[in-house]
Design an enzyme around this catalytic site. Structure first.
Site, PDB file in Angstrom:
ATOM      1  N   HIS A  99       0.878  -1.178   0.000  1.00 62.23           N
ATOM      2  CA  HIS A  99       0.000   0.000   0.000  1.00 62.23           C
ATOM      3  C   HIS A  99       0.911   1.223   0.000  1.00 62.23           C
ATOM      4  O   HIS A  99       2.003   1.178   0.575  1.00 62.23           O
ATOM      5  CB  HIS A  99      -0.832   0.105   1.275  1.00 62.23           C
ATOM      6  CG  HIS A  99      -1.720  -1.060   1.586  1.00 62.23           C
ATOM      7  ND1 HIS A  99      -1.269  -2.199   2.198  1.00 62.23           N
ATOM      8  CD2 HIS A  99      -3.050  -1.233   1.405  1.00 62.23           C
ATOM      9  CE1 HIS A  99      -2.280  -3.036   2.366  1.00 62.23           C
ATOM     10  NE2 HIS A  99      -3.378  -2.480   1.894  1.00 62.23           N
ATOM     11  N   ASP A 102       2.385   2.034   3.377  1.00 61.72           N
ATOM     12  CA  ASP A 102       3.358   1.084   3.963  1.00 61.72           C
ATOM     13  C   ASP A 102       4.780   1.541   3.717  1.00 61.72           C
ATOM     14  O   ASP A 102       5.671   1.292   4.515  1.00 61.72           O
ATOM     15  CB  ASP A 102       3.257  -0.318   3.338  1.00 61.72           C
ATOM     16  CG  ASP A 102       1.871  -0.887   3.317  1.00 61.72           C
ATOM     17  OD1 ASP A 102       1.080  -0.517   4.191  1.00 61.72           O
ATOM     18  OD2 ASP A 102       1.581  -1.718   2.418  1.00 61.72           O
TER      19      ASP A 102
HETATM   20  C1  XUL Z   1      -7.397  -6.453   4.495  1.00 56.88           C
HETATM   21  C2  XUL Z   1      -6.668  -6.887   3.282  1.00 56.88           C
HETATM   22  C3  XUL Z   1      -5.828  -5.839   2.629  1.00 56.88           C
HETATM   23  C4  XUL Z   1      -5.801  -5.948   1.148  1.00 56.88           C
HETATM   24  C5  XUL Z   1      -5.088  -4.815   0.471  1.00 56.88           C
HETATM   25  O1  XUL Z   1      -8.136  -7.465   5.083  1.00 56.88           O
HETATM   26  O2  XUL Z   1      -6.710  -8.020   2.897  1.00 56.88           O
HETATM   27  O3  XUL Z   1      -4.559  -5.909   3.162  1.00 56.88           O
HETATM   28  O4  XUL Z   1      -5.224  -7.136   0.711  1.00 56.88           O
HETATM   29  O5  XUL Z   1      -5.556  -3.579   0.864  1.00 56.88           O
END
Ligand code: XUL
Ligand code: CO
Length: 434
Positions: A99, A102
């Protein structure tokens, strides 16, 4: 500089090894059904759980010991890049996912955040060029910041919508910069707390609108990753719109997004929706929409998203069987959206946990390949549906029957003789494959 000087590149040593830092089943270059294991599995490491998770829970403070903390958030972010690529390289994982939040500190403004993202992605790009490690997908975190309390694309506030759009634009810019193969949307806050104050139609229209803007912007900048939508029924929102694979497919089809969007399916999200992982993958396969997988597992005794590293051989075998039936997962992959348990707080547990997950998927792949080669499910299903291969069944399948002709058939024949499934025997034999 090494963050893990005592850990060498993890090698395959087989099940007799006593070395904790060795693969017992994952042998990257071993060929299974004509393809190397690493090309079947396309393992990716998740930046968030590996680099930013601190082991805290609603009742406990951070416990994780991590060697990469610096004097400032930006220094820590830079150290993380070094440490992350060392982990990926030593594990032999060829892909990663992140993300925006992150990798870089959000700072005091959106402008500062994006400048930080630019600086850190320069470093990430250098590391990718040096190591050959590739970006499976990136995404924008549009759920943690307090501004997203009422959603991002589904917000009631147009200015918040603009910020979400800006993050998606930046996400696509860095996807282009880093050659991302997929781009994920997971709508943690794209749902509602109560229908009493919610305009569901407006919110869903606006989510689709943002996706269409993303498709258009990708075309404009000449970068077209496979867009993926990740279902989850709840948590953090009480009710999330992308509840499960079938609901998400209805959304994709209703808004005409099926040419650009596929599904990123996560094991623990499946169980939260009351499904098995293989059910979700099978649904995606029916719609020709299997994109990528987030590998983890839940806990049958807990009702939330525990994101444990996958170690259940039966579950992973059945999931990998669906992947083989799909003809593979590329350009998607198997991303460990998994975190170490709170009690596994040492930094080297990050290696042990990924080794466990990778070994479990290697076993699942080999078991699934054997099931395929032996035609275990193929023969079972062929026999079960044999009545559609000839006579009446064949005519139904060829669309040569209608309600009247079937009425005439039904009233002029005795009740059919049915066969037992012998399903307990089937399950007993299936266990032999594990
Ligand atoms: C949350 C989840 C996230 C997604 C990406 O449950 O799975 O980490 O994979 O935003
Ligand atoms: Co996920």
């Amino acid at each position: 500089m090494s963050y893990f000087p005592s850990i060498n590149k993890i090698q395959y040593e087989g099940t007799d090894t006593k070395n904790m830092f060795a693969f017992r089943h994952y042998n990257p270059d071993e060929v299974v059904m004509g393809k190397k294991m690493k090309d079947h599995l396309r393992f990716a490491i998740a930046y968030w759980h590996t680099m930013t998770q601190d082991g805290s829970d609603p009742f406990g403070n951070p416990v994780n010991q991590r060697p990469w903390f610096g004097e400032t958030p930006m220094e820590t972010a830079k150290n993380r890049v070094e440490a992350f690529f060392e982990i990926c390289e030593k594990l032999g994982a060829e892909y990663f996912c992140f993300h925006d939040v992150d990798i870089a500190p959000e700072g005091d403004s959106l402008e500062e955040f994006f400048a930080n993202v630019d600086e850190i992605t320069d470093l990430i790009k250098e590391k990718m060029d040096q190591t050959g490690i590739k970006l499976l997908w990136n995404t924008a975190n549009m759920f943690s910041n307090p501004r997203f309390v009422n959603g991002a694309a589904s917000t009631n506030n147009a200015e918040v919508y603009a910020i979400a759009a800006a993050q998606v634009k930046k996400g696509l810019d860095i996807s282009k910069k880093l050659g991302g193969e997929n781009y994920v949307f997971w709508g943690g806050r794209e749902g509602y707390e109560t229908l009493l104050n919610t305009n569901m139609k407006l919110e869903q229209d606006n989510i689709a609108r943002l996706f269409k803007m993303a498709i258009a912007y990708g075309e404009k900048i000449g970068h077209k990753p496979q867009f993926l939508l990740e279902p989850k029924p709840k948590e953090p929102s009480k009710h999330q719109y992308d509840f499960d694979a079938a609901t998400t497919m209805a959304f994709i089809q209703h808004y005409g997004l099926e040419g650009d969007f596929k599904l990123n399916l996560e094991a623990n999200h499946a169980t939260l929706a009351g499904h098995t992982f293989e059910h979700e993958i099978a649904v995606a396969r029916c719609y020709d929409s299997l994109g990528s997988l987030d590998a983890n597992q839940g806990d049958v005794l807990l009702g939330w998203d525990t994101d444990e590293f996958p170690t259940n051989v039966m579950d992973v075998t059945l999931a990998m069987y669906e992947v083989l039936e799909n003809g593979g997962i590329a350009p998607g992959g198997i991303n460990f959206d998994s975190k170490v348990r709170r009690s596994a707080f040492e930094a080297e547990d990050l290696f042990l946990a990924h080794i466990a997950g990778m070994d479990t998927f290697a076993r699942g792949l080999k078991n699934a390949a054997k099931l395929k080669e032996d035609r275990f499910f193929d023969d079972l299903k062929e026999e079960r549906y044999a009545s559609f291969n000839e006579g009446l069944g064949k005519k139904i399948m060829n669309d040569e029957e209608d309600l009247e002709s079937l009425y005439d058939y039904a009233v002029s024949h005795e009740d059919p003789v049915l066969k037992s499934s012998h399903i307990e025997y089937v399950k007993n034999i299936l266990n032999d494959y594990l």
